[in-house]
Design a protein around this motif. Structure first.
Motif, short mmCIF file in Angstrom:
data_model
loop_
_atom_site.label_atom_id
_atom_site.label_comp_id
_atom_site.label_asym_id
_atom_site.label_seq_id
_atom_site.Cartn_x
_atom_site.Cartn_y
_atom_site.Cartn_z
N PRO A 205 -7.89 -123.32 -13.32
CA PRO A 205 -6.75 -124.21 -13.07
C PRO A 205 -5.44 -123.49 -13.32
CG PRO A 205 -7.82 -124.74 -15.16
CD PRO A 205 -8.71 -123.75 -14.47
N GLY A 206 -4.46 -123.84 -12.51
CA GLY A 206 -3.14 -123.26 -12.68
C GLY A 206 -2.89 -122.00 -11.88
N ILE A 207 -3.95 -121.29 -11.48
CA ILE A 207 -3.74 -120.03 -10.77
C ILE A 207 -4.47 -119.99 -9.43
CG2 ILE A 207 -3.26 -118.71 -12.85
CD1 ILE A 207 -6.12 -117.56 -12.64
N GLN A 208 -5.11 -121.08 -9.04
CA GLN A 208 -5.72 -121.13 -7.71
C GLN A 208 -5.25 -122.38 -6.98
OE1 GLN A 208 -10.00 -121.34 -7.86
NE2 GLN A 208 -10.04 -123.41 -8.66
N ASP B 133 1.94 -129.65 -12.39
CA ASP B 133 2.51 -129.80 -13.73
C ASP B 133 3.66 -128.80 -13.91
OD1 ASP B 133 1.94 -130.89 -16.69
OD2 ASP B 133 2.46 -128.76 -16.80
N PRO B 134 4.81 -129.24 -14.44
CA PRO B 134 5.97 -128.35 -14.52
C PRO B 134 5.76 -127.11 -15.37
CG PRO B 134 6.62 -130.65 -14.81
CD PRO B 134 5.13 -130.61 -14.85
N GLN B 135 4.87 -127.19 -16.36
CA GLN B 135 4.64 -126.04 -17.22
C GLN B 135 3.34 -125.29 -16.92
OE1 GLN B 135 5.71 -129.12 -18.89
NE2 GLN B 135 7.74 -128.24 -18.53
N ALA B 136 2.38 -125.96 -16.31
CA ALA B 136 1.07 -125.35 -16.17
C ALA B 136 0.50 -125.40 -14.76
CB ALA B 136 0.08 -126.04 -17.13
N GLY B 137 1.18 -126.03 -13.82
CA GLY B 137 0.64 -126.20 -12.49
C GLY B 137 0.74 -124.95 -11.63
N TYR B 138 -0.12 -124.89 -10.63
CA TYR B 138 -0.16 -123.74 -9.72
C TYR B 138 1.18 -123.51 -9.04
CZ TYR B 138 -1.42 -120.99 -5.59
OH TYR B 138 -1.47 -120.03 -4.62
N ARG C 273 -3.82 -115.67 -18.92
CA ARG C 273 -3.10 -116.41 -19.96
C ARG C 273 -2.52 -117.70 -19.39
NH1 ARG C 273 -1.11 -111.19 -21.35
NH2 ARG C 273 0.88 -111.67 -20.32
N TYR C 274 -1.98 -117.62 -18.17
CA TYR C 274 -1.42 -118.82 -17.55
C TYR C 274 -2.51 -119.86 -17.32
CZ TYR C 274 1.57 -121.67 -14.57
OH TYR C 274 2.31 -122.71 -14.05
N SER C 275 -3.68 -119.42 -16.86
CA SER C 275 -4.79 -120.34 -16.63
C SER C 275 -5.29 -120.94 -17.93
CB SER C 275 -5.93 -119.62 -15.90
OG SER C 275 -6.95 -120.53 -15.55
N ASP D 198 -13.31 -115.84 -24.33
CA ASP D 198 -13.79 -114.50 -24.60
C ASP D 198 -13.38 -113.60 -23.45
OD1 ASP D 198 -15.11 -112.16 -25.03
OD2 ASP D 198 -17.13 -113.00 -25.00
N PRO D 199 -12.43 -112.68 -23.65
CA PRO D 199 -11.94 -111.87 -22.53
C PRO D 199 -13.02 -111.01 -21.91
CG PRO D 199 -11.16 -111.00 -24.64
CD PRO D 199 -11.80 -112.33 -24.93
N GLN D 200 -14.11 -110.76 -22.62
CA GLN D 200 -15.19 -109.95 -22.07
C GLN D 200 -16.22 -110.77 -21.30
OE1 GLN D 200 -14.84 -106.67 -22.32
NE2 GLN D 200 -12.95 -107.12 -23.42
#
Length: 414
Positions: free
Chosen positions: A314-317, A52-57, A19-21, A214-216
């Motif tokens: 992006p955002g989680i690596q 990014d303050p809201q979305a950055g890693y 969700r964060y990514s 698509d989560p699958q």
């Protein structure tokens, strides 16, 4: 130390991280849309993806550093393990060089950039406070998440530790930047077949930037479907920088860390007296832009998996590039700073007396001895951190020999 590339499949991502990514991808897609059809220069995209303050890693990703227990063989946590998390002997060794610097200057001040979990600060404070009871340790870190962790970990040191929100107007003491330069946004370039230099921008793939996830679906394919690269003519500053560092090699792609060079040059403006120890993985320029390194050094780190797909997740690596230490040394000299030493991490630690300190361990206590020595071998091994990581010392108004570069100084190779 980040995990080594293995070529293995990327790990499965937990739902919260997905969700964060997803939020980060939409934020980045919006920035690209606002920028127009040529998209964002990669340096701007990398900056947003990391900071990014809201979305950055570094703003909100889950645990970013593995802890010492994980490094010792339990389940790995976070995305990568740095030297201070591997073993306290790293910080204790640095303290053996920092102490004489502080004594020479007469100002017991330390400033650490990007202090991570606070492990390095903890180990240095433990080593130096008995000798310097008035020691003041300053930390400048742009991650609110990591700052909170540092404050919890370093609370026992009370008023000896302070957090800054901006660069000081002046500073005397020792500066530490361990794995800081590698995380600064880099410009990505590629030589064209026509001998021209192109800069790589990031664009949204048509019709896919706002598609519902698509989560699958296969995570790797899903994550990479949002963005692509676009080659545009390089601006004058980037083109000049590229042409002065390497010959034209059609199809060759690499990076230039102009922000890192600017940061190093900035030290000349606010450092009144002292030494900065810059510790990172990288090469001198003639090795950095070697013809065989034709795809550059960009690398991503996700749950202890290393890969080169920088537009994924992006955002989680974490996204990093190796350091061109020649460029950093040149930036220091141009700012009227001195280059005081350059060597491998292994040689730096050995010169600081790491083996002498370890000799005080009881070899008959086999369990503890193995627990202490194992991580140290990673710090020193040429196949792991010992050779890939380098230490560059720069300073101002310091007239002293640094023990950490007494042997194996490689300034002549920069």
């Amino acid at each position: 130390m980040r995990a080594d590339p293995t070529g293995a499949a990327l790990p499965q991502i937990q739902e919260a991280a997905q969700r964060y990514s997803e939020n980060a991808r939409h934020k980045l897609a919006g920035l690209i849309h606002e920028a127009g059809p040529q998209g964002l220069p990669f340096a701007r995209w990398m900056h947003a993806a990391l900071y990014d303050p809201q979305a950055g890693y570094y703003a909100g990703a889950p645990l970013k550093f593995g802890d010492t227990a994980a490094a010792a063989g339990t389940a790995l946590q976070g995305d990568f393990v740095t030297a201070p998390e591997l073993t306290p002997w790293f910080g204790r060794s640095l303290a053996r060089q920092i102490g004489p610097i502080l004594a020479h200057i007469g100002t017991p001040h330390i400033l650490e950039f990007g202090a991570g979990s606070g492990a390095l600060a903890e180990h240095i404070l433990q080593a130096l406070l008995p000798e310097f009871p008035e020691l003041q340790y300053y930390i400048l870190d742009i991650s609110p998440d990591l700052t909170q962790r540092q404050q919890q970990r370093l609370a026992p040191f009370g008023d000896s530790v302070h957090w800054l929100h901006s660069l000081p107007s002046g500073f005397s003491g020792c500066i530490i930047a361990n794995e800081v330069l590698d995380a600064m946004p880099v410009s990505l370039f590629e030589w064209g077949e026509d001998g021209n230099v192109h800069e790589l921008h990031v664009i949204n793939k048509p019709g896919e930037a706002s598609a519902a996830a698509d989560p699958q679906a296969d995570q790797e394919a899903q994550a990479s479907s949002y963005f692509d690269f676009l080659r545009v003519p390089a601006g004058a500053l980037l083109e000049q920088a590229v042409r002065t560092r390497m010959p034209a090699l059609p199809g060759y792609r690499s990076e230039i860390n102009l922000q890192g060079e600017s940061w190093v040059a900035g030290l000349g403006q606010w450092l009144d007296q002292g030494v900065a120890l810059l510790i990172d993985y990288g090469f001198p320029q003639h090795e950095y832009y070697h013809p065989q390194r034709s795809q550059g050094t960009l690398m991503c780190h996700l749950l202890h998996h290393a890969h080169s797909q920088v537009l994924h997740f992006p955002g989680i690596q974490d996204i990093t590039a190796h350091v061109d230490f020649t460029a950093m040394a040149d930036a220091a000299l141009a700012a009227d700073l001195e280059v005081l030493g350059y060597t491998s991490q292994a040689r730096f630690l050995l010169n600081c007396g790491l083996l002498q300190m370890l000799s005080e361990l009881d070899p008959d206590d086999t369990a503890r001895y193995a627990r202490e020595i194992g991580p140290v071998q990673k710090l020193l091994s040429e196949a792991e951190m010992g050779e890939l990581f380098k230490v560059l010392a720069i300073g101002k108004n310091v007239d002293m020999d640094l023990m950490a570069f007494a042997t194996g100084d490689r300034r002549h190779r920069l």
